[in-house]
Design a protein around this motif. Structure first.
Motif, short mmCIF file in Angstrom:
data_model
loop_
_atom_site.label_atom_id
_atom_site.label_comp_id
_atom_site.label_asym_id
_atom_site.label_seq_id
_atom_site.Cartn_x
_atom_site.Cartn_y
_atom_site.Cartn_z
N ARG A 50 9.79 2.51 8.82
CA ARG A 50 9.23 3.68 9.48
C ARG A 50 8.15 3.26 10.64
O ARG A 50 8.15 3.73 11.58
N LEU A 51 7.30 2.48 10.08
CA LEU A 51 6.09 1.91 11.01
C LEU A 51 6.63 1.01 12.15
O LEU A 51 6.02 1.10 13.16
N PHE A 52 7.47 0.13 11.73
CA PHE A 52 8.20 -0.72 12.84
C PHE A 52 9.66 -0.44 12.95
O PHE A 52 10.37 -1.32 12.29
N PRO A 53 10.14 0.51 13.62
CA PRO A 53 11.66 0.65 13.65
C PRO A 53 12.22 -0.15 14.53
O PRO A 53 11.86 -0.57 15.55
N ILE A 54 13.35 -0.97 13.95
CA ILE A 54 13.96 -2.04 14.62
C ILE A 54 15.63 -1.40 14.53
O ILE A 54 15.91 -1.36 13.39
N ARG A 74 10.76 -9.42 6.02
CA ARG A 74 12.11 -8.61 5.51
C ARG A 74 12.72 -7.80 6.53
O ARG A 74 13.93 -7.52 6.79
N ILE A 75 11.81 -7.26 7.38
CA ILE A 75 12.19 -6.51 8.45
C ILE A 75 12.81 -7.26 9.76
O ILE A 75 13.75 -7.27 10.41
N MET A 135 0.86 -1.16 0.06
CA MET A 135 -0.05 -0.06 -0.14
C MET A 135 0.98 1.13 -0.04
O MET A 135 0.23 2.41 -0.11
N GLY A 136 2.32 0.93 -0.20
CA GLY A 136 3.13 2.28 -0.43
C GLY A 136 3.58 2.76 0.99
O GLY A 136 4.39 3.60 1.26
N TYR A 137 3.39 1.97 2.07
CA TYR A 137 3.80 2.61 3.40
C TYR A 137 5.31 1.82 3.69
O TYR A 137 5.50 0.75 3.29
N ASP A 138 6.11 2.81 4.11
CA ASP A 138 7.49 2.36 4.68
C ASP A 138 7.51 1.72 6.02
O ASP A 138 7.29 2.15 7.07
N LEU A 139 7.57 0.11 5.79
CA LEU A 139 7.48 -0.64 7.01
C LEU A 139 8.37 -0.33 7.85
O LEU A 139 8.00 -0.38 9.11
#
Length: 168
Positions: free
Chosen positions: A7-11, A40-41, A1-5
Motif C-alpha cells: 500500500r505504501l509503494f503501489p506497483i 519482495r515488492i 513494523m506492521g505496515y503494508d508495504l
C-alpha cells in the motif's frame, strides 16, 4: 513494523511479472540479508536468491541461465552505492570500487556468461552532500512521521522522510 508495504509503494506489475506472463523465468540475486521487505515488492515475479559475494552471484546466475533457453537474471550489487555513501561519489575509494566492480563483472561475465547479453546499469546517481540536517533535531518533525528516521544520511532517506511528512 506492521505496515503494508504494497500500500505504501503501489506497483502495478514488475518486469519480472511481465516476463513470467510471457513464460520467461527470472531470478534476482541480492546480497545476503536483502531479500525481504521492499525486495519482495520490487522483484515480484522473480525467484529471489541471496548471495555472499559477487563471484558466487555471477557463477550461480550463469548456471541458472544455462538451464533455460530464454531467461532473465538481475544481480543487485551494492558496493558502489555503499562506497559513495561512505566516502562520497568523487572519492578515490569510490572510484576504485567502481573500477573493480565493473572489471569483475566483465571478467566473470566473459568466463561464465559468454552466450548471454550482459547489461550494467545504475539505479540512481549520487551528489556531494555539503551539509546534513539531522531529522531528529528538527523541532516538531517526528510527530508527523509514522516511522522514526533510520538508515544513512543519503538523499534517499531524506526524500522518503519528506514525502511521508507531505502525505499526512
Amino acid at each position: 513494523m506492521g505496515y503494508d508495504l504494497k500500500r505504501l509503494f503501489p506497483i502495478r506489475s514488475t518486469i519480472f511479472e511481465e516476463l513470467s506472463n510471457m513464460g520467461i523465468r527470472s531470478r534476482v540475486y541480492v546480497p545476503k540479508g536483502l531479500s525481504g521487505g521492499l525486495s519482495r515488492i520490487t522483484y515480484a515475479g522473480a525467484e529471489i536468491v541471496e548471495y555472499v559475494t559477487l563471484y558466487d552471484a555471477i557463477i550461480n546466475a550463469s548456471k541458472f541461465l544455462s538451464e533455460y533457453r530464454v531467461s532473465f537474471v538481475h544481480i543487485y550489487i551494492t558496493t558502489v552505492d555503499s562506497a559513495a555513501h561512505k566516502y562520497g561519489p568523487s572519492s578515490e575509494e569510490c572510484g576504485a570500487v567502481i573500477r573493480e566492480t565493473v572489471d569483475s563483472v566483465i571478467r566473470m561475465a566473459k568466463k561464465y556468461m559468454a552466450d548471454a547479453t550482459v547489461l550494467i546499469t545504475a539505479d540512481h546517481g549520487h551528489d556531494e552532500v555539503k551539509s546534513n540536517v539531522k531529522a531528529n533535531d528538527v523541532q516538531g518533525l517526528l510527530k508527523f512521521l509514522h516511522v522514526p528516521p533510520y538508515g544513512d544520511a543519503g538523499l534517499y532517506t531524506s526524500s522518503l522522510m519528506i514525502s511521508r511528512v507531505l502525505m499526512n
